[in-house]
Design a protein around this motif. Structure first.
Motif, mmCIF file in Angstrom:
data_model
loop_
_atom_site.group_PDB
_atom_site.id
_atom_site.type_symbol
_atom_site.label_atom_id
_atom_site.label_comp_id
_atom_site.label_asym_id
_atom_site.label_seq_id
_atom_site.Cartn_x
_atom_site.Cartn_y
_atom_site.Cartn_z
ATOM 1 N N ALA A 1 42.345 45.346 49.068
ATOM 2 C CA ALA A 1 41.922 46.731 49.281
ATOM 3 C C ALA A 1 41.708 47.438 47.947
ATOM 4 O O ALA A 1 40.674 48.082 47.723
ATOM 5 N N PHE A 2 42.665 47.313 47.038
ATOM 6 C CA PHE A 2 42.516 47.953 45.729
ATOM 7 C C PHE A 2 41.469 47.233 44.890
ATOM 8 O O PHE A 2 40.767 47.850 44.092
ATOM 9 N N THR A 3 41.333 45.917 45.093
ATOM 10 C CA THR A 3 40.280 45.182 44.401
ATOM 11 C C THR A 3 38.911 45.724 44.793
ATOM 12 O O THR A 3 38.045 45.941 43.941
ATOM 13 N N ALA A 4 38.704 45.966 46.085
ATOM 14 C CA ALA A 4 37.432 46.532 46.542
ATOM 15 C C ALA A 4 37.208 47.917 45.945
ATOM 16 O O ALA A 4 36.097 48.251 45.500
ATOM 17 N N ALA A 5 38.257 48.733 45.914
ATOM 18 C CA ALA A 5 38.132 50.096 45.387
ATOM 19 C C ALA A 5 37.803 50.091 43.895
ATOM 20 O O ALA A 5 36.942 50.856 43.426
ATOM 21 N N MET A 6 38.461 49.225 43.126
ATOM 22 C CA MET A 6 38.195 49.160 41.689
ATOM 23 C C MET A 6 36.836 48.536 41.397
ATOM 24 O O MET A 6 36.158 48.917 40.439
ATOM 25 N N THR A 7 36.418 47.589 42.230
ATOM 26 C CA THR A 7 35.094 47.000 42.050
ATOM 27 C C THR A 7 34.017 48.038 42.332
ATOM 28 O O THR A 7 32.987 48.087 41.654
ATOM 29 N N LEU A 8 34.251 48.892 43.329
ATOM 30 C CA LEU A 8 33.322 49.986 43.600
ATOM 31 C C LEU A 8 33.177 50.881 42.371
ATOM 32 O O LEU A 8 32.059 51.227 41.974
ATOM 33 N N GLN A 9 34.280 51.254 41.754
ATOM 34 C CA GLN A 9 34.210 52.108 40.575
ATOM 35 C C GLN A 9 33.475 51.414 39.428
ATOM 36 O O GLN A 9 32.700 52.056 38.699
ATOM 37 N N ALA A 10 33.703 50.118 39.263
ATOM 38 C CA ALA A 10 32.997 49.375 38.217
ATOM 39 C C ALA A 10 31.498 49.324 38.506
ATOM 40 O O ALA A 10 30.668 49.495 37.601
ATOM 41 N N MET A 11 31.124 49.095 39.765
ATOM 42 C CA MET A 11 29.710 49.088 40.148
ATOM 43 C C MET A 11 29.053 50.426 39.840
ATOM 44 O O MET A 11 27.916 50.484 39.348
ATOM 45 N N GLU A 12 29.758 51.507 40.143
ATOM 46 C CA GLU A 12 29.194 52.841 39.899
ATOM 47 C C GLU A 12 28.935 53.073 38.427
ATOM 48 O O GLU A 12 27.898 53.648 38.047
ATOM 49 N N LYS A 13 29.833 52.603 37.562
ATOM 50 C CA LYS A 13 29.626 52.761 36.119
ATOM 51 C C LYS A 13 28.482 51.886 35.627
ATOM 52 O O LYS A 13 27.680 52.300 34.793
#
Length: 362
Positions: A131-143
């Protein structure tokens, strides 16, 4: 009330190197084939290979790193009952040492069906950390997409997996996008695409890695002991976000394709913690799956959390916990490529090498 945690890891495919780091240089002199045979045939028990403590609570162990003595290939190819028994023994050790929540790191998660193999256990909580992996990957994708101009094509490889399905839903909820979802099962791909497509979210699917050659950003979320992404799979100037452990990219790609930026995914800064031991990362960094386990323990969570596919509401909950404990870290780490700090733009060259990697199992 905060509780203790444990996080399960395993050796990489370079067993000689890992054993030398864990137990001293003489162990690195043992031939690779001897190590592989020993781990496969001998009843080698799980072992504590690291401890974690909070900076503001010096000397108080809050978590342990426990190594499951199987290689990536063995975790995915040996009989499932045998593999799950070895992982279960590590969960038992974690419980006996006082952990209330156990995180499944790297391939221990897919080898235990995302943790579902332990769903009936009531003596300790288990999470796969996705769950946190998905959330952090989302933030990385946005950057990263902010550096790609208008309307980039984003390929998510492993889109129907535990992290990939949650990430796809998270991204499609927040952004207009052109998505290419790549996985092995076409039926599951079609179902996911139908679930996330809307007027401003264009979705295509593929079961062929060659199709990612059209993508501006490639997000890798597959579970494999081997590097799957090759030079011919990448368009000029592409960015790769490799969120796999063991990683699915090879450092040789940096020489073959200097136009491509490869970013290490799923990394979180944890300045509020000290680690004694080794998880193959620079100091004060953690994998997002480890960070999820830490956050659950900090919050006093009881029972299981993320098993099987990560859910959007789980990602949102763990982000709330990360905000609550932000004084200890739990934010996206600066981008690195094979452990070296980078400037996350396609045209920039690598920065000077960062501190040496802390090596071993992850």
């Amino acid at each position: 009330m905060a509780s203790e945690f444990a996080f399960l890891v395993h050796p990489r495919n370079t067993l000689r190197e890992d054993m030398g780091i864990l137990f001293g240089r003489p162990f690195s002199l043992v031939p690779e084939r001897v190590w592989r045979s020993a781990l496969k045939h001998l009843p080698v028990p799980p072992m504590v290979t690291g401890t974690m403590s909070r900076v503001d609570l010096p000397g108080q162990v809050t978590g342990r790193i426990i190594t499951v003595p199987l290689t990536p290939t063995q975790l995915l190819t040996l009989p499932r009952t045998q593999v799950q028994a070895r992982i279960g023994a590590a969960v038992d050790l974690a419980r006996d040492l006082g952990a209330s929540v156990v995180g499944l790191g790297a391939l221990t998660a897919p080898a235990s069906v995302g943790g579902k193999a332990f769903a009936k256990r009531q003596d300790v909580g288990v999470t796969n950390g996705n769950a946190f992996t998905a959330a952090m990957t989302l933030q990385a994708m946005e950057k990263l997409t902010a550096t790609l101009g208008r309307d980039p094509l984003i390929a998510i490889v492993g889109a129907t997996g535990s992290v990939g399905s949650c990430l796809t839903r998270l991204y499609a909820r927040k952004h207009a996008a052109r998505l290419l979802l790549v996985a092995r099962n076409e039926g599951r791909l079609q179902a996911l695409a139908a679930d996330v497509a809307r007027d401003d979210v264009e979705v295509a699917i593929s079961v062929d890695m060659a199709d990612v050659a059209e993508a501006d950003l490639v997000v890798l979320l597959t579970s494999s002991p081997d590097a799957l992404l090759r030079s011919e799979h990448l368009k000029r100037g592409a960015i790769v976000l490799d969120d796999t452990v063991p990683r699915n990219t090879d450092e040789k790609l940096l020489e073959e394709r200097p136009d491509v930026l490869i970013v290490d995914g799923g990394l979180v800064e944890i300045p509020g913690f000290n680690l004694r031991g080794s998880i193959a990362l620079a100091p004060k960094l953690a994998y997002a799956c480890l960070a999820e386990t830490m956050l659950l323990a900090l919050s006093g969570h009881k029972g299981h959390f993320c098993m099987g596919d990560a859910q959007v509401d789980q990602a949102e909950h763990i982000l709330q916990l990360a905000h609550e404990y932000r004084h200890l870290g739990f934010h996206l780490a600066p981008f690195r490529s094979f452990g070296r700090l980078v400037d996350a733009t396609p045209t920039e060259t690598f920065a000077a090498p960062a501190e040496e990697l802390v090596s071993c199992a992850a």
